[in-house]
Design a protein around this motif. Structure first.
Motif, PDB file in Angstrom:
ATOM      1  N   LEU A   1      15.372  24.241  -1.566  1.00 26.96           N
ATOM      2  CA  LEU A   1      16.537  24.414  -2.430  1.00 26.96           C
ATOM      3  C   LEU A   1      16.151  25.172  -3.684  1.00 26.96           C
ATOM      4  N   THR A   2      16.832  26.278  -3.936  1.00 30.78           N
ATOM      5  CA  THR A   2      16.661  26.980  -5.213  1.00 30.78           C
ATOM      6  C   THR A   2      17.798  26.584  -6.142  1.00 30.78           C
ATOM      7  N   GLY A   3      17.554  26.706  -7.443  1.00 29.52           N
ATOM      8  CA  GLY A   3      18.595  26.343  -8.407  1.00 29.52           C
ATOM      9  C   GLY A   3      18.835  24.849  -8.489  1.00 29.52           C
ATOM     10  N   ALA A   4      17.833  24.058  -8.136  1.00 29.17           N
ATOM     11  CA  ALA A   4      18.006  22.605  -8.076  1.00 29.17           C
ATOM     12  C   ALA A   4      18.314  21.989  -9.435  1.00 29.17           C
ATOM     13  N   THR A   5      17.909  22.639 -10.517  1.00 34.17           N
ATOM     14  CA  THR A   5      18.155  22.080 -11.851  1.00 34.17           C
ATOM     15  C   THR A   5      19.543  22.422 -12.374  1.00 34.17           C
ATOM     16  N   GLY A   6      20.271  23.261 -11.650  1.00 29.42           N
ATOM     17  CA  GLY A   6      21.600  23.669 -12.089  1.00 29.42           C
ATOM     18  C   GLY A   6      22.685  22.694 -11.662  1.00 29.42           C
ATOM     19  N   PHE A   7      23.916  23.042 -11.955  1.00 31.19           N
ATOM     20  CA  PHE A   7      25.071  22.186 -11.678  1.00 31.19           C
ATOM     21  C   PHE A   7      25.206  21.915 -10.183  1.00 31.19           C
ATOM     22  N   LEU A   8      25.432  22.951  -9.392  1.00 29.27           N
ATOM     23  CA  LEU A   8      25.587  22.784  -7.952  1.00 29.27           C
ATOM     24  C   LEU A   8      24.298  22.273  -7.319  1.00 29.27           C
ATOM     25  N   GLY A   9      23.172  22.883  -7.680  1.00 28.56           N
ATOM     26  CA  GLY A   9      21.906  22.517  -7.072  1.00 28.56           C
ATOM     27  C   GLY A   9      21.549  21.050  -7.258  1.00 28.56           C
ATOM     28  N   SER A  10      21.811  20.512  -8.441  1.00 25.17           N
ATOM     29  CA  SER A  10      21.466  19.106  -8.705  1.00 25.17           C
ATOM     30  C   SER A  10      22.318  18.165  -7.862  1.00 25.17           C
ATOM     31  N   HIS A  11      23.580  18.493  -7.679  1.00 25.00           N
ATOM     32  CA  HIS A  11      24.445  17.661  -6.839  1.00 25.00           C
ATOM     33  C   HIS A  11      24.018  17.758  -5.376  1.00 25.00           C
ATOM     34  N   LEU A  12      23.650  18.959  -4.942  1.00 23.94           N
ATOM     35  CA  LEU A  12      23.162  19.122  -3.576  1.00 23.94           C
ATOM     36  C   LEU A  12      21.866  18.345  -3.358  1.00 23.94           C
ATOM     37  N   LEU A  13      20.973  18.412  -4.334  1.00 26.12           N
ATOM     38  CA  LEU A  13      19.700  17.706  -4.216  1.00 26.12           C
ATOM     39  C   LEU A  13      19.930  16.212  -4.026  1.00 26.12           C
ATOM     40  N   GLU A  14      20.774  15.624  -4.846  1.00 22.51           N
ATOM     41  CA  GLU A  14      21.046  14.188  -4.738  1.00 22.51           C
ATOM     42  C   GLU A  14      21.626  13.843  -3.366  1.00 22.51           C
ATOM     43  N   ALA A  15      22.576  14.665  -2.894  1.00 15.76           N
ATOM     44  CA  ALA A  15      23.216  14.395  -1.602  1.00 15.76           C
ATOM     45  C   ALA A  15      22.235  14.541  -0.446  1.00 15.76           C
ATOM     46  N   LEU A  16      21.392  15.566  -0.495  1.00 15.63           N
ATOM     47  CA  LEU A  16      20.409  15.772   0.568  1.00 15.63           C
ATOM     48  C   LEU A  16      19.427  14.606   0.638  1.00 15.63           C
ATOM     49  N   LEU A  17      18.959  14.156  -0.509  1.00 19.34           N
ATOM     50  CA  LEU A  17      18.023  13.028  -0.530  1.00 19.34           C
ATOM     51  C   LEU A  17      18.698  11.754  -0.024  1.00 19.34           C
ATOM     52  N   ASN A  18      19.952  11.560  -0.412  1.00 12.81           N
ATOM     53  CA  ASN A  18      20.685  10.372   0.050  1.00 12.81           C
ATOM     54  C   ASN A  18      20.872  10.379   1.559  1.00 12.81           C
ATOM     55  N   LYS A  19      20.926  11.571   2.148  1.00 14.00           N
ATOM     56  CA  LYS A  19      21.085  11.704   3.596  1.00 14.00           C
ATOM     57  C   LYS A  19      19.754  11.611   4.339  1.00 14.00           C
ATOM     58  N   GLY A  20      18.662  11.582   3.603  1.00 17.53           N
ATOM     59  CA  GLY A  20      17.361  11.448   4.231  1.00 17.53           C
ATOM     60  C   GLY A  20      16.614  12.741   4.493  1.00 17.53           C
ATOM     61  N   TYR A  21      17.088  13.844   3.938  1.00 19.51           N
ATOM     62  CA  TYR A  21      16.400  15.125   4.108  1.00 19.51           C
ATOM     63  C   TYR A  21      15.127  15.161   3.277  1.00 19.51           C
ATOM     64  N   GLU A  22      14.107  15.833   3.791  1.00 23.31           N
ATOM     65  CA  GLU A  22      12.953  16.196   2.977  1.00 23.31           C
ATOM     66  C   GLU A  22      13.312  17.467   2.232  1.00 23.31           C
ATOM     67  N   VAL A  23      13.114  17.480   0.922  1.00 25.41           N
ATOM     68  CA  VAL A  23      13.556  18.610   0.104  1.00 25.41           C
ATOM     69  C   VAL A  23      12.392  19.181  -0.693  1.00 25.41           C
ATOM     70  N   VAL A  24      12.287  20.496  -0.635  1.00 28.03           N
ATOM     71  CA  VAL A  24      11.343  21.254  -1.453  1.00 28.03           C
ATOM     72  C   VAL A  24      12.165  22.049  -2.450  1.00 28.03           C
ATOM     73  N   ILE A  25      11.792  22.033  -3.721  1.00 26.93           N
ATOM     74  CA  ILE A  25      12.575  22.775  -4.708  1.00 26.93           C
ATOM     75  C   ILE A  25      11.719  23.850  -5.380  1.00 26.93           C
ATOM     76  N   LEU A  26      12.377  24.943  -5.730  1.00 28.24           N
ATOM     77  CA  LEU A  26      11.777  25.989  -6.546  1.00 28.24           C
ATOM     78  C   LEU A  26      12.419  25.936  -7.915  1.00 28.24           C
ATOM     79  N   LYS A  27      11.609  25.959  -8.953  1.00 30.56           N
ATOM     80  CA  LYS A  27      12.119  25.965 -10.318  1.00 30.56           C
ATOM     81  C   LYS A  27      11.121  26.691 -11.198  1.00 30.56           C
ATOM     82  N   ARG A  28      11.417  26.781 -12.463  1.00 31.40           N
ATOM     83  CA  ARG A  28      10.466  27.322 -13.431  1.00 31.40           C
ATOM     84  C   ARG A  28       9.853  26.172 -14.229  1.00 31.40           C
ATOM     85  N   SER A  29       8.660  26.395 -14.730  1.00 28.94           N
ATOM     86  CA  SER A  29       8.006  25.354 -15.528  1.00 28.94           C
ATOM     87  C   SER A  29       8.808  25.046 -16.788  1.00 28.94           C
TER      88      SER A  29
END
Length: 297
Positions: free
Chosen positions: A9-37
């Motif tokens: 998932l790219t853009g995980a720290t953003g509005f859409l990305g953060s909501h997607l991240l939470e939903a994916l984890l709740n569904k049991g997906y393994e998630v890798v994120i790209l972000k900046r330091s």
């Protein structure tokens, strides 16, 4: 029991990305994120121990693909140009960064690439800064179409998404902040622009369903993600003000027509959600319910 795909998932720290991240984890997906330091991680702080994270400004982008078996890429990162950044920065973020991820996805045999597109991707744009944004999104989409013979591409064209944790400089959150600050008045256009306002939870559910169904879909497929219902900006603003004022002492006046429309203002949009409906998706959050959730925070 089927094994869920590993998602990058790219853009995980953003509005859409953060909501997607939470939903994916709740569904049991393994998630890798790209972000900046330097990314502001306030939206996803509580999830960082559940994901594998790579800082693209410190680590080679391909490292994520080399170290992880990525099945699905969901690309939500991008720049609108609201912050006054130059053309080169918009192209770097919306075209070059995306093509580097696409390149790596193809090289490492990723199955499906999800692109987050926009209803601004038309021949008429809302305001000057969106010209460059929409142009860059169209440019990247052309690259995706060109290479969809090498990787499946799902292009999700989002309508006017709103919800909690959105950016303060977007209309809905800016408008709510004016109400919360009990501003004497809010100067607005006549508000005749028609938009398809869709709550963030419905957008996330569309992504999740397409991930589940993508193996049955063509190599390149597009979805418009909206409710299918148009609402004027004026009606949206009046509903938000009415809902807010039910539980708060507020005397803010809405001055419709106090400012002119911007040059090139899009007055209406055409929305066709048939492709989503055909795979079983339905919007679940009504406009009023979405507004209440945003107000509640």
């Amino acid at each position: 029991m089927s094994i869920l795909p590993r998602v990058l998932l790219t853009g995980a720290t953003g509005f859409l990305g953060s909501h997607l991240l939470e939903a994916l984890l709740n569904k049991g997906y393994e998630v890798v994120i790209l972000k900046r330091s330097s990314s502001d991680i306030y939206r996803i702080q509580r999830f960082l121990n559940k994901v594998v994270s790579y800082n693209v400004d410190l680590q080679p982008l391909e490292m994520a693909f080399e170290e992880q078996r990525i099945n699905v890429v969901i690309h939500t990162a991008g720049r609108y140009g609201r912050d006054g950044c130059g053309i080169a920065e918009i192209v770097e973020s919306n075209v070059l960064f995306g093509t580097r991820i696409l390149d790596a996805s193809i090289k490492y045999n990723t199955d499906t690439f999800f692109n987050t597109d926009t209803f601004f991707n038309t021949d008429a744009f809302l305001q000057p800064y969106l010209n460059d944004y929409a142009l860059s999104k169209r440019h990247f989409l052309d690259w995706l179409k060109q290479h969809s013979k090498n990787i499946q591409v799902m292009n999700l064209k989002l309508e006017h998404v709103f919800g909690v944790k959105d950016d303060d400089n977007k209309f809905v959150m800016w408008f709510l902040s004016q109400l919360k600050n009990n501003s004497p008045d809010i100067r607005l256009t006549l508000g005749e622009q028609k938009r398809d306002f869709i709550y963030i939870d419905d957008v996330v559910s569309a992504f999740l369903l397409v991930i589940d169904r993508c193996k049955t879909l063509p190599k390149f497929y597009e979805f418009e993600v909206g409710t299918g219902q148009l609402t004027t900006v004026r009606e949206f603003a009046e509903r938000m003000a009415k809902n807010f004022q039910k539980n708060n002492i507020n005397k803010t006046k809405l001055l419709f027509g106090a400012i002119p429309y911007r040059k090139g203002e899009v007055m209406s949009v055409n929305v066709n959600i048939e492709n989503l409906e055909n795979i079983g998706w339905r919007s679940r959050v009504t406009l009023n319910e979405g507004i209440k959730r945003v107000i509640a925070g």
